[in-house]
Each structure stands twice: as structure tokens, then as C-alpha cells.
Write a protein that holds these residues in place. Sequence first.
Motif, PDB file in Angstrom:
ATOM      1  N   PHE A 130      10.523   2.070  10.219  1.00 21.19           N
ATOM      2  CA  PHE A 130      11.151   1.895   8.913  1.00 21.19           C
ATOM      3  C   PHE A 130      10.118   1.988   7.797  1.00 21.19           C
ATOM      4  O   PHE A 130      10.355   2.627   6.779  1.00 21.19           O
ATOM      5  N   LEU A 131       8.957   1.365   7.989  1.00 22.88           N
ATOM      6  CA  LEU A 131       7.935   1.356   6.950  1.00 22.88           C
ATOM      7  C   LEU A 131       7.189   2.676   6.820  1.00 22.88           C
ATOM      8  O   LEU A 131       6.906   3.131   5.715  1.00 22.88           O
ATOM      9  N   ILE A 132       6.849   3.272   7.950  1.00 23.98           N
ATOM     10  CA  ILE A 132       6.039   4.492   7.954  1.00 23.98           C
ATOM     11  C   ILE A 132       6.686   5.505   8.889  1.00 23.98           C
ATOM     12  O   ILE A 132       6.183   5.765   9.980  1.00 23.98           O
ATOM     13  N   PRO A 133       7.788   6.120   8.496  1.00 22.66           N
ATOM     14  CA  PRO A 133       8.503   7.004   9.414  1.00 22.66           C
ATOM     15  C   PRO A 133       7.727   8.261   9.803  1.00 22.66           C
ATOM     16  O   PRO A 133       7.869   8.750  10.915  1.00 22.66           O
ATOM     17  N   GLU A 134       6.882   8.774   8.916  1.00 22.99           N
ATOM     18  CA  GLU A 134       6.189  10.028   9.222  1.00 22.99           C
ATOM     19  C   GLU A 134       5.069   9.864  10.241  1.00 22.99           C
ATOM     20  O   GLU A 134       4.660  10.826  10.873  1.00 22.99           O
ATOM     21  N   THR A 135       4.577   8.660  10.443  1.00 24.35           N
ATOM     22  CA  THR A 135       3.472   8.475  11.390  1.00 24.35           C
ATOM     23  C   THR A 135       3.878   7.760  12.660  1.00 24.35           C
ATOM     24  O   THR A 135       3.047   7.549  13.536  1.00 24.35           O
ATOM     25  N   SER A 136       5.121   7.387  12.793  1.00 24.05           N
ATOM     26  CA  SER A 136       5.518   6.567  13.936  1.00 24.05           C
ATOM     27  C   SER A 136       5.318   7.285  15.267  1.00 24.05           C
ATOM     28  O   SER A 136       4.870   6.686  16.237  1.00 24.05           O
ATOM     29  N   GLU A 137       5.632   8.582  15.355  1.00 28.88           N
ATOM     30  CA  GLU A 137       5.499   9.292  16.628  1.00 28.88           C
ATOM     31  C   GLU A 137       4.025   9.448  17.020  1.00 28.88           C
ATOM     32  O   GLU A 137       3.656   9.216  18.172  1.00 28.88           O
ATOM     33  N   ASN A 138       3.178   9.829  16.076  1.00 30.69           N
ATOM     34  CA  ASN A 138       1.749   9.956  16.373  1.00 30.69           C
ATOM     35  C   ASN A 138       1.143   8.606  16.722  1.00 30.69           C
ATOM     36  O   ASN A 138       0.310   8.490  17.615  1.00 30.69           O
ATOM     37  N   PHE A 139       1.572   7.572  16.019  1.00 28.13           N
ATOM     38  CA  PHE A 139       1.061   6.235  16.292  1.00 28.13           C
ATOM     39  C   PHE A 139       1.421   5.795  17.701  1.00 28.13           C
ATOM     40  O   PHE A 139       0.602   5.237  18.426  1.00 28.13           O
ATOM     41  N   GLN A 140       2.656   6.055  18.114  1.00 25.64           N
ATOM     42  CA  GLN A 140       3.093   5.665  19.456  1.00 25.64           C
ATOM     43  C   GLN A 140       2.270   6.367  20.527  1.00 25.64           C
ATOM     44  O   GLN A 140       1.827   5.738  21.489  1.00 25.64           O
TER      45      GLN A 140
END
Length: 75
Positions: A49-59
Motif C-alpha cells: 500500500f505504501l510503496i506499490p512500485e517496489t513491493s515485488e523487487n523488495f519481496q
Amino acid sequence: MEPSLTDLLSEVLGSDKYKLSQQTALESLQNPYINRHLVYCIWDLFLKFLIPETSENFQKTLLQSLSENAEKLPP
């Protein structure tokens, strides 16, 4: 007045089954593995919710880091 969700569930399941399912749900929250998983899921949703553009890379980065750290741990 409209019936509440709890009233509807109690009517559909029956009073005894509703109480048993309520008790089972509350007991499952005492399990540390379930609690840990629940916290991770909530944290994941919060990050998406907070950072949708980086969530996949972060995971992906987090999972790689965790697997590397797990391999380094003594058995």
C-alpha cells in the motif's frame, strides 16, 4: 433493523457450531507460527500500500536474503 454478520453466521451454522468455530479461531491466534505468518502478511500488505512500485523487487530481495542467511546458520 438489519441482522449483523454474527447473527447471520450463527443462524446459518447453528449456535453450537458458531461458538465452536469462534473458539477455534481464537485458539488458533495463540499459535506463534500462525501469529508470525499473520504479521508477515499484514506487513506485506502495508508495504504494498505504501510503496506499490517496489513491493515485488523488495519481496524477491528479501526472500533471497533470508534463504542465504538460512544456509549460513549452523544446523
